[in-house]
Design a protein around this motif. Structure first.
Motif, PDB file in Angstrom:
ATOM      1  N   HIS A   1    -141.670  -7.281  50.376  1.00 14.13           N
ATOM      2  CA  HIS A   1    -142.337  -8.033  50.772  1.00 14.13           C
ATOM      3  C   HIS A   1    -142.298  -9.125  51.280  1.00 14.13           C
ATOM      4  CE1 HIS A   1    -146.771  -9.462  52.027  1.00 14.13           C
ATOM      5  NE2 HIS A   1    -146.738  -7.647  52.861  1.00 14.13           N
ATOM      6  N   THR A   2    -141.747 -10.060  50.287  1.00 13.86           N
ATOM      7  CA  THR A   2    -141.728 -11.039  50.876  1.00 13.86           C
ATOM      8  C   THR A   2    -140.591 -11.671  51.819  1.00 13.86           C
ATOM      9  OG1 THR A   2    -142.068 -11.725  48.083  1.00 13.86           O
ATOM     10  CG2 THR A   2    -141.483 -13.610  49.877  1.00 13.86           C
ATOM     11  N   LEU A   3    -139.685 -10.504  51.473  1.00 13.40           N
ATOM     12  CA  LEU A   3    -138.344 -10.934  52.760  1.00 13.40           C
ATOM     13  C   LEU A   3    -139.434 -10.425  53.838  1.00 13.40           C
ATOM     14  CD1 LEU A   3    -135.509  -9.217  50.783  1.00 13.40           C
ATOM     15  CD2 LEU A   3    -135.690 -11.789  51.442  1.00 13.40           C
ATOM     16  N   PHE A   4    -140.181  -9.507  53.987  1.00 12.19           N
ATOM     17  CA  PHE A   4    -140.155  -8.607  55.178  1.00 12.19           C
ATOM     18  C   PHE A   4    -141.777 -10.151  55.219  1.00 12.19           C
ATOM     19  CE2 PHE A   4    -144.093  -6.815  57.276  1.00 12.19           C
ATOM     20  CZ  PHE A   4    -143.711  -6.244  58.342  1.00 12.19           C
ATOM     21  N   SER A   5    -142.092 -10.868  55.029  1.00 11.74           N
ATOM     22  CA  SER A   5    -143.633 -12.033  55.750  1.00 11.74           C
ATOM     23  C   SER A   5    -142.308 -12.807  56.348  1.00 11.74           C
ATOM     24  CB  SER A   5    -144.049 -11.757  54.356  1.00 11.74           C
ATOM     25  OG  SER A   5    -144.719 -11.192  53.725  1.00 11.74           O
ATOM     26  N   ALA A   6    -141.602 -12.914  55.772  1.00 10.28           N
ATOM     27  CA  ALA A   6    -140.686 -14.302  56.192  1.00 10.28           C
ATOM     28  C   ALA A   6    -139.980 -14.075  57.302  1.00 10.28           C
ATOM     29  CB  ALA A   6    -139.458 -14.619  54.889  1.00 10.28           C
ATOM     30  N   ALA A   7    -139.086 -13.081  57.579  1.00 12.12           N
ATOM     31  CA  ALA A   7    -138.968 -12.684  58.702  1.00 12.12           C
ATOM     32  C   ALA A   7    -140.278 -12.590  60.390  1.00 12.12           C
ATOM     33  CB  ALA A   7    -138.454 -11.103  58.528  1.00 12.12           C
ATOM     34  N   VAL A   8    -140.797 -11.912  59.215  1.00 15.05           N
ATOM     35  CA  VAL A   8    -141.886 -11.777  60.126  1.00 15.05           C
ATOM     36  C   VAL A   8    -142.834 -13.344  61.161  1.00 15.05           C
ATOM     37  CG1 VAL A   8    -144.867 -11.329  61.054  1.00 15.05           C
ATOM     38  CG2 VAL A   8    -143.303  -9.845  59.508  1.00 15.05           C
ATOM     39  N   LEU A   9    -142.516 -14.252  59.978  1.00 16.06           N
ATOM     40  CA  LEU A   9    -142.772 -15.437  60.285  1.00 16.06           C
ATOM     41  C   LEU A   9    -142.181 -16.081  60.952  1.00 16.06           C
ATOM     42  CD1 LEU A   9    -145.390 -17.835  59.675  1.00 16.06           C
ATOM     43  CD2 LEU A   9    -143.623 -18.622  58.185  1.00 16.06           C
ATOM     44  N   LEU A  10    -140.580 -16.210  60.695  1.00 13.53           N
ATOM     45  CA  LEU A  10    -139.847 -16.436  62.210  1.00 13.53           C
ATOM     46  C   LEU A  10    -140.528 -15.996  63.308  1.00 13.53           C
ATOM     47  CD1 LEU A  10    -136.441 -16.339  59.736  1.00 13.53           C
ATOM     48  CD2 LEU A  10    -137.642 -18.112  61.012  1.00 13.53           C
ATOM     49  N   GLY A  11    -140.575 -14.478  63.704  1.00 18.79           N
ATOM     50  CA  GLY A  11    -140.875 -14.040  64.407  1.00 18.79           C
ATOM     51  C   GLY A  11    -141.631 -14.635  65.345  1.00 18.79           C
ATOM     52  N   TRP A  12    -142.398 -15.072  65.035  1.00 19.96           N
ATOM     53  CA  TRP A  12    -144.120 -15.505  65.552  1.00 19.96           C
ATOM     54  C   TRP A  12    -143.649 -17.434  65.872  1.00 19.96           C
ATOM     55  CZ3 TRP A  12    -148.139 -12.892  67.168  1.00 19.96           C
ATOM     56  CH2 TRP A  12    -148.803 -12.025  66.551  1.00 19.96           C
ATOM     57  N   THR A  13    -142.548 -17.520  64.916  1.00 18.78           N
ATOM     58  CA  THR A  13    -142.712 -19.128  65.744  1.00 18.78           C
ATOM     59  C   THR A  13    -141.509 -19.606  65.888  1.00 18.78           C
ATOM     60  OG1 THR A  13    -141.648 -19.300  63.114  1.00 18.78           O
ATOM     61  CG2 THR A  13    -144.161 -20.208  63.212  1.00 18.78           C
TER      62      THR A  13
END
Length: 440
Positions: free
Chosen positions: A73-85
């Motif tokens: 979930h940590t890796l997924f959240s980091a990827a989502v954050l990169l996507g948003w930004t």
């Protein structure tokens, strides 16, 4: 320094914090898994008389499974954050929303709603997996698809009724006055205080049933404890936590006339009257040691600093562009400023987690000490061990992982601090003797 260089510096700082924070979380999780596995085959000596090896192994396996889930979930959240930004998804969403709804006040509110809904949809598979796969695998899940959907719809409705007016007010203040951050903080403070009263009385009952504690030994002991502690509260309630989970707990909630102590029905099934009295004394200790007030004050002060910071950042072009968003500095960026701030703060907040965790553990020690003064420390120790066992909480966490994440001290530290280790052994021997019929 030129505006372009400031933007690059902010982007680099954000990226470095994201990489470092993600790496730190994964490293700590790896340590936790390794440490728990290394101690899986043997129950710690202090608990050997009360915790059997199969229960200890289950707790270890549960801790490893939860930690591994957290790593993914940590890796997924980091990827989502990169996507948003950096990948421009927030920019794309804002452009689409502006094209369809414009840039007015309601349009800004819709952008917040769209972002929140997309985030909820993205998180839904993880919640489903955790509830119906991970928790079910270890025998803790009692939720059903129908109840899960009902809870989700209730959450959506309640969140909309409460947060939409607050969000609209903040967005209006952002456009109406330069001191919007101060007035917004004041609104947030009032909202937070109101929620401490409204949640236990009106919101929580939408999701669970809360029955007054029935007459009997538990209630008699509880009432006597409250009198000894000079502690007045609205009532003692039993919550039907078993509808969703086999985990047991107790908590203190509310403010003023709404102040109450809630016991999970699973807790009443697991502990005897003396142990429940000790657990209640612990919860009262949080209030008597002013933990509730301290946390409220700190929360309000931190939120004031946060509102002041975003009040400044919302005027800085580099704050937007450094996170992959192109602002219109003539207006129409209020929602984007709030979203970018909410995305950025956790990236840096991870490095301060040991401070908040340490403070929380200190409060738990103080509540344990209070409970030991006003009830039987031996019973509190026995209750804690039973709760650790029934909740499959590992007795052998990694010390560094504890420093970063544990809001409650590990079992060995708690029992040692209250001097309950030897008393626990005595209680266990007495219980075994009673079971064998050698004592009355």
């Amino acid at each position: 320094m030129s505006p372009q260089n400031i933007t690059l510096l902010w982007s680099a700082l954000f990226a470095a914090a994201l990489v470092a924070g993600t790496g730190l979380k994964l490293w700590l999780a790896t340590r936790q898994i390794r440490h728990v596995r290394a101690h899986r085959a043997e129950v710690p000596a202090a608990f050997a008389a009360v915790i059997k090896l199969p229960a200890h192994e289950k707790a270890a396996d549960y801790a490893v499974a939860r930690t591994r889930f957290g790593m993914w979930h940590t890796l997924f959240s980091a990827a989502v954050l990169l996507g948003w930004t950096f990948l421009g998804l927030l920019q794309a969403l804002a452009d689409w929303s502006a094209a369809h709804f414009g840039a007015g006040l309601l349009a800004q509110l819709l952008l917040l709603v769209e972002f929140a809904l997309i985030g909820a949809v993205i998180e839904l598979p993880w919640t489903l997996w955790q509830t119906f796969r991970l928790e079910a695998q270890f025998g803790f899940n009692r939720n059903t698809p129908a109840l899960f959907i009902a809870d989700m719809l209730k959450n959506l409705i309640v969140s909309a009724l409460l947060l939409l007016p607050l969000g609209l007010l903040v967005l209006w203040l952002m456009q109406a006055t330069a001191l919007w951050w101060l007035w917004s903080w004041a609104a947030f403070a009032v909202f937070s205080l109101a929620m401490m009263v409204a949640f236990p009385m009106f919101i929580a009952p939408l999701f669970n049933r809360f029955d007054p504690l029935a007459d009997g030994e538990v209630k008699s002991r509880a009432q006597a404890l409250m009198q000894r502690c000079s502690f007045a509260l609205k009532g003692l309630y039993v919550m039907d936590g078993s509808r969703r989970s086999a985990h047991a707990n107790a908590y203190f909630t509310g403010l003023g006339a709404a102040r109450r102590v809630v016991l999970f029905d699973t807790l009443l099934k697991q502990l005897n009257a003396a142990q429940i009295e000790a657990v209640l004394a612990h919860e009262v200790g949080h209030y008597k040691r002013h933990h509730i007030q301290q946390r409220l004050i700190v929360t309000l002060l931190l939120s004031l600093a946060g509102f002041a910071l975003i009040g400044w950042l919302s005027k800085q072009v580099w704050f937007y562009t450094g996170l992959g968003y192109t602002p219109n500095m003539l207006g129409g960026n209020t929602a984007a400023a709030l979203i970018l701030f909410m995305l950025a703060v956790p990236v840096f907040g991870v490095f301060f987690s040991p401070l908040s965790a340490s403070w929380s553990r200190k409060h738990e020690f103080e509540a344990d000490a209070y409970a030991s003064e006003h009830s039987d420390a031996r019973q509190l120790g026995a209750a804690l061990v039973r709760m650790y066992q029934d909740n499959a909480s590992t007795l052998t966490p990694d010390p560094l992982y504890v420093r970063f994440y544990y809001s409650h001290p590990p079992a060995l530290q708690r029992l040692a601090r209250m001097g309950a280790l030897t008393a626990l052994a005595g209680t266990t021997e007495q219980q075994h003797a009673q079971a064998a019929g050698t004592q009355p």
